[in-house]
Write a protein that holds these residues in place. Structure first.
Motif: not given
Length: 326
Positions: A13-17, A36-41, A255-257
Motif C-alpha cells: 500500500g505504499d504506492k510503489k511496485v 502510474t498516471q492513472q493510479t499514482g502507483i 499487496d493492493p498495489d
C-alpha cells in the motif's frame, strides 16, 4: 524509472511496485507510465531478458526486492514458480484469461499471446512451396534458405515445445538437421523479418507480431511489406502459441498495489494497447485483435501445455549441442 534491483522491498500500500521485467523497456514502459498516471502507483522496474530476470529471481530467492515478474514467455514463469517464489493469484484474476493461457495452480496468468509463424518473401518462395510442417525445413530444398534466432527467448521456448511434443531424441535430430541444412543464424526476430523483407533470405522462424512492429516503424502497414506470414498446419509444433505473462512474488501476494498492476494489465484498455501498439493477441475478451492475423480462437495450436515450458536450461543445452549458437 530504472532500478538496480537490490534495494529494500516496498511496503504494502505504499504506492510503489518493484517490477522485474523480461519485456523490452521500449515496449512496456509507455503502458507502465499510463498505469502510474492513472493510479499514482510508481513502478520501479528492472529490465533485462526474460532469462536474465528469471535467473536473478532464482538467485535472490526470498531476499529479492521484486514484487512482480513480467515475463516474455510462459517457460520462465514456470521456472520461477517451480522454485516456490510465486503466490497464488485470486481466482477472479485468472478467470479473465482462458485456461490454456494461465498456470494450472493459479500462480501466474498470461497477459498477451503470440503465435510462431514462418515469415516468407513471396518473390522468393511461391505459396504452393510453403511447408505445412516446421519439420519440412530440414529438406534439401530449404538448404541455406531458413533464418532463425537461437539466442531469442521465443526460439528457445519453441525448442522446448519440440522436446515436449516429440521427445528429446527427435528434437535433437531436428535441430541438428537444421544446422546441417545451412540454417542462417541471425541476432533476433526483427533482423529475420528485415532480411526476409529485403529478399536476403527466403523464410525465417519468428513470432507473428514482428511484422506489425516493423511496418509501424516504417510508417506503413503489414500488407505493404514484402514479407508475409505463413501459419503452419493445425497441431504442428511450428504453430505453437506462447504467452507473455505476470506472476506475483510470494511475499507480495496481498499487496493492493501489485494487484492493481495485474488488474491493469488485464484491463480492456491495456489489452487493446497491446493489440494496437505491439500487435500481440489480447487474452481478455472484448479487446480487438491485430487486423492482419487470424483470430486467436481460430488458431489450431499443438498439444503443448504451457505449464511444461519450464525446462529452459535443457533447451539451451540442446541448442548448443546442435551447433546453433552463433
Amino acid at each position: 524509472m530504472a532500478a538496480c534491483g537490490d534495494g529494500p522491498a516496498s511496503e504494502p500500500g505504499d504506492k510503489k511496485v518493484m517490477l522485474y521485467s523480461g519485456r523490452n523497456e521500449a515496449l512496456i514502459k509507455p503502458l507502465l507510465d499510463k498505469f502510474t498516471q492513472q493510479t499514482g502507483i510508481e513502478i520501479e522496474a528492472r529490465y533485462g531478458t526474460t532469462a536474465q530476470m528469471a535467473a536473478q529471481l532464482a538467485e535472490e530467492g526470498d531476499r529479492s526486492p521484486a514484487e512482480a515478474f513480467l515475463s516474455q514467455d510462459a517457460g520462465a514463469l514456470g521456472a520461477v514458480n517451480k522454485k516456490g517464489l510465486l503466490a497464488p493469484l485470486p481466482p477472479e484474476v485468472g478467470a479473465k484469461v482462458p485456461a490454456t493461457y494461465r498456470a494450472q495452480d493459479g500462480n501466474w496468468v498470461g497477459v498477451t499471446a503470440r503465435s510462431r509463424v514462418l515469415v516468407h518473401n513471396p518473390t522468393l518462395v511461391k505459396a504452393e512451396e510453403l511447408p505445412s510442417s516446421v519439420f519440412d525445413l530440414t529438406d534439401a530444398r530449404w538448404k541455406g534458405k531458413v533464418a532463425i534466432a537461437p539466442t531469442n527467448g521465443s526460439f528457445q521456448a519453441f525448442v522446448t515445445g519440440v522436446r515436449l511434443q516429440h521427445g528429446e531424441a527427435k528434437a535433437k535430430e531436428f535441430f541438428t538437421a537444421l544446422k546441417a541444412n545451412d540454417v542462417q543464424i541471425l541476432e533476433n526476430n526483427i533482423a529475420i523479418v528485415e532480411a526476409v523483407d529485403a529478399g536476403k533470405v527466403p523464410v525465417g522462424l519468428v513470432n507473428h507480431y514482428y511484422l506489425g512492429e516493423i511496418a509501424k516503424e516504417r510508417g506503413t502497414t503489414p500488407d505493404k511489406l514484402n514479407a508475409k506470414l505463413h501459419f503452419f498446419a493445425p497441431g504442428d509444433t511450428g504453430a505453437m502459441v506462447n504467452v507473455s505473462g505476470i506472476g506475483v512474488l510470494r511475499r507480495s501476494g496481498t499487496d493492493p498495489d501489485v494487484r492493481a498492476l495485474v488488474d491493469f494489465l488485464l484491463s480492456a484498455e491495456a489489452q487493446t494497447d497491446f493489440a494496437q501498439r505491439t500487435f500481440e493477441y489480447p487474452l481478455v475478451a472484448g479487446a480487438p485483435a491485430p487486423a492482419y492475423v487470424p483470430p486467436l480462437a481460430d488458431l489450431k495450436v499443438p498439444a503443448i501445455d504451457l505449464n511444461d515450458l519450464d525446462t529452459l536450461e535443457a533447451s539451451i543445452a540442446l541448442i548448443k549441442a546442435a551447433g546453433l549458437t552463433p
